[in-house]
Design a protein around this motif. Structure first.
Motif, mmCIF file in Angstrom:
data_model
loop_
_atom_site.group_PDB
_atom_site.id
_atom_site.type_symbol
_atom_site.label_atom_id
_atom_site.label_comp_id
_atom_site.label_asym_id
_atom_site.label_seq_id
_atom_site.Cartn_x
_atom_site.Cartn_y
_atom_site.Cartn_z
ATOM 1 N N LEU A 1 0.830 -1.211 0.000
ATOM 2 C CA LEU A 1 0.000 0.000 0.000
ATOM 3 C C LEU A 1 0.861 1.256 0.000
ATOM 4 C CD1 LEU A 1 -3.014 -0.697 2.432
ATOM 5 C CD2 LEU A 1 -3.105 -0.206 -0.018
ATOM 6 N N MET B 1 2.016 1.716 -3.462
ATOM 7 C CA MET B 1 0.908 2.173 -4.295
ATOM 8 C C MET B 1 0.591 3.653 -4.050
ATOM 9 S SD MET B 1 -1.494 -1.226 -3.922
ATOM 10 C CE MET B 1 -2.970 -0.508 -4.616
ATOM 11 N N TRP C 1 -1.665 8.225 -5.354
ATOM 12 C CA TRP C 1 -2.491 8.183 -4.152
ATOM 13 C C TRP C 1 -3.988 8.142 -4.459
ATOM 14 C CZ3 TRP C 1 -5.954 12.094 -3.159
ATOM 15 C CH2 TRP C 1 -5.791 13.302 -3.875
ATOM 16 N N THR D 1 -5.008 4.578 -5.189
ATOM 17 C CA THR D 1 -4.902 3.802 -3.951
ATOM 18 C C THR D 1 -6.114 4.018 -3.053
ATOM 19 O OG1 THR D 1 -2.490 4.028 -4.076
ATOM 20 C CG2 THR D 1 -3.410 3.272 -1.983
ATOM 21 N N ALA E 1 -1.464 -4.102 -6.696
ATOM 22 C CA ALA E 1 -2.868 -4.261 -6.290
ATOM 23 C C ALA E 1 -3.285 -5.730 -6.363
ATOM 24 C CB ALA E 1 -3.768 -3.409 -7.178
#
Length: 598
Positions: free
Chosen positions: A170, A173, A178, A181, A304
């Motif tokens: 995360l 990512m 952002w 995400t 992801a």
């Protein structure tokens, strides 16, 4: 006057809140066992953090590969080839350190918890064993404890390893884009709701599974120990059905748990897939794509996709924790059970008279009095025989002397002082016991005679006790003598041989108080003659309480007490009671006829 208030039912929402609070309270208590192992915890955390970093670096490496190929910068191939080796090596080292340290923590916790539960079982009062079957208690020490292993080891390992992997991915990512995400994270509340609903059901099912394992253990244990009775009385079908029902119940509960777990995983995967599809659709919009390179876009989608597996693993943590918490709850029930009360402060220096004054006693959970307003004097150094039908209270009365049962009303005095004033260990050190149901342990004959605090006794002392109890009569015929193994519960010996070993154990202890509860019931006539001669020597100078049906044991007693329904109906010497022509005289006639008929 207002009517009596009716207690309002707890709303479902509040029930769920209370149950969640209970789960985490139990889990926090479980984790206190791991607190002394904080250093291993820390090293494990670092190891899994390295593993999580390796996962994030894998996505970054893929971005570099795509961008390198697109830019035709093939001179970087050496770096990329070595980088992938370094990343996998990093992940392997981190996984090894994390797995080893968390497994070490888990087994230490299980060892400590299992030991504490066993030690508590050794200190619990007799009525606890009357309420709980041996199968159920064995299941707690075996199956339930292993379920706790999952909560401490597997759950924390998954939480650390997969949790840190999710954090690493995360983070990467967010660094790449952002906005995308945040779209992915939006599925989080839905996933949490599914996990919460499944967790409550899993805990209920885990409790039922543990109970069913106890039923299986109990059924199998009874059938195995009583195999002779089962076969003689044609109980095979009944026992088979009972075991099958217990096993079937376990299977059903387990399959319900599997259904819950199996539905939980695909539902969560579908929610993640929804997030991924929305992500892919929106990622191709120019305003969202922004300055993201082709390599960055591929790496973002890869990260992801990679995050779905650790997320799925994290949802399984709840299932593992619920099983462990349900198991821990049953173990903590044992640990929280009050131990035998020992508020005595006096040491037993000498043994004088023992006196029961207007004593009454009822077993916990029963209304019928096992002993009712009973008064009796056991003079120091004398032998008192208890006579009466089964259920008249003889064994109950004998069990009060070593305080196997507390909670009587009236007085039980030793040396004129309440029995409760003496320390339990000191009191029991002054008592030797021979039960009708002889208990032998899976060791040698010598180890069973010199058991417990007598383990340091010399071989000469053991042989002397064996000789006095006529154990040597059959031991001398065995190749290994007193070092012969007896098997579980003395299965390799006859009933008479087992009872003689128990008598030898009592002789070796040389205690001033002796309790003989049907001590010669399993002996043949010839063996009984030898044992009676030995017992006559043993009881000299000792306060002896004898429970027996055989006249040869009773007639030599200084005082004979006849009991009925928890009360004393007659007492005196053998000749005095025969002259009264009462209950003892009738008992004497019946026994004489039985012996002559035999």
């Amino acid at each position: 006057m207002q009517p009596n208030a009716v207690k309002a039912p707890v709303p479902e929402r509040d029930k769920g809140r209370l149950e969640s609070a209970s789960v985490w309270k139990l889990y926090r208590r479980l984790l206190t066992y791991a607190r002394p192992l904080w250093l291993a915890f820390l090293v494990s955390f670092i190891g899994f953090a390295i593993y999580g970093l390796g996962q994030a670096l894998s996505a970054k490496w893929l971005e570099m590969v795509v961008d390198t190929v697109q830019a035709n910068e093939y001179d970087k191939r050496w770096f990329l080839a070595l980088a992938v080796l370094g990343i996998f090596l990093l992940r392997g080292v981190g996984a090894f350190i994390g797995n080893y340290c968390i497994a070490f923590v888990g087994r230490e916790v299980i060892h400590t918890l299992r030991t504490e539960v066993f030690e508590r079982l050794l200190k619990l009062p007799s009525h606890y064993y009357a309420r709980n079957s041996s199968g159920e208690l064995l299941a707690k020490l075996t199956y339930n404890v292993e379920q706790v292993t999952g909560a401490v080891t597997n759950a924390l390992k998954t939480l650390f390893r997969e949790g840190l992997t999710v954090v690493g991915l995360l983070g990467y990512m967010l660094f790449l884009n952002w906005k995308l995400t945040l779209i992915f994270i939006a599925a989080g509340p839905l996933i949490a709701l599914v996990v919460s609903v499944a967790a409550k059901r899993m805990r209920r099912l885990s409790r039922r599974i543990q109970q069913s394992v106890g039923d299986i253990t109990e059924s199998a244990s009874e059938s195995i120990k009583g195999y002779q009775v089962v076969r003689i009385f044609g109980g095979e079908e009944a026992e088979k059905d009972r075991f099958q029902q217990a096993s079937l119940k376990n299977k059903r509960q387990f399959m319900k748990l599997v259904v819950t777990q199996s539905l939980n995983t695909p539902i969560i995967q579908f929610l993640v897939a929804l997030a991924l599809s929305a992500l892919l659709f929106l990622a191709m919009h120019p305003d969202v794509m922004g300055t993201l390179t082709t390599g960055g876009f591929v790496a973002f989608l890869t990260a992801a996709g990679m995050i779905t597996k650790p997320l799925r693993q994290l949802t399984n943590v709840i299932s593992i924790v619920q099983k462990g918490v349900a198991a821990a709850e049953s173990l903590f029930e044992v640990l929280d059970e009050p131990a035998e009360q020992d508020q005595g402060s006096r040491d037993v220096e000498t043994i004088g008279d023992i006196e029961f004054r207007h004593l009454s006693f009822s077993y916990p959970g029963t209304e019928r009095a096992a002993l009712n307003d009973l008064s009796l004097l056991l003079p120091q150094g004398k032998t008192v025989a208890l006579v009466g039908r089964s259920g008249s209270g003889k064994s109950t009365l004998a069990s009060l002397l070593p305080r196997f049962n507390d909670g009587w009303s009236g007085e039980l005095l030793l040396n004129g002082l309440p029995l409760q004033d003496f320390k339990l260990d000191g009191l029991r050190d002054q008592i030797a016991l021979v039960n009708q149901n002889v208990v032998l342990f899976n060791g040698t004959i010598a180890e069973n005679i010199a058991y417990g605090s007598m383990a340091d006794a010399s071989e000469e002392a053991i042989l002397a006790a064996a000789e006095a109890a006529h154990v040597t009569e059959f031991v001398n015929k065995m190749p290994e003598g007193i070092h012969t193994l007896v098997g579980e519960d003395g299965v390799m010996l006859s009933g008479g041989q087992r009872q003689r070993i128990a008598i030898a154990r009592a002789i070796l202890k040389d205690a001033p108080i002796l309790i003989l509860d049907e001590a010669t019931s399993a002996l043949d006539t010839e063996s009984e003659r030898h044992i009676q001669a030995a017992l006559e020597e043993v009881i000299k100078g000792r306060t002896t309480l004898v429970i027996a049906h055989r006249l040869s044991t009773i007639e030599r007693a200084d005082i004979i007490v006849v009991m009925e329904d928890g009360q004393i109906v007659e007492q005196g010497s053998h000749s005095e009671l025969l002259e009264q022509q009462g209950a003892y005289a009738r008992f004497h006639i019946l026994q004489t006829d039985a012996d002559s008929g035999a």
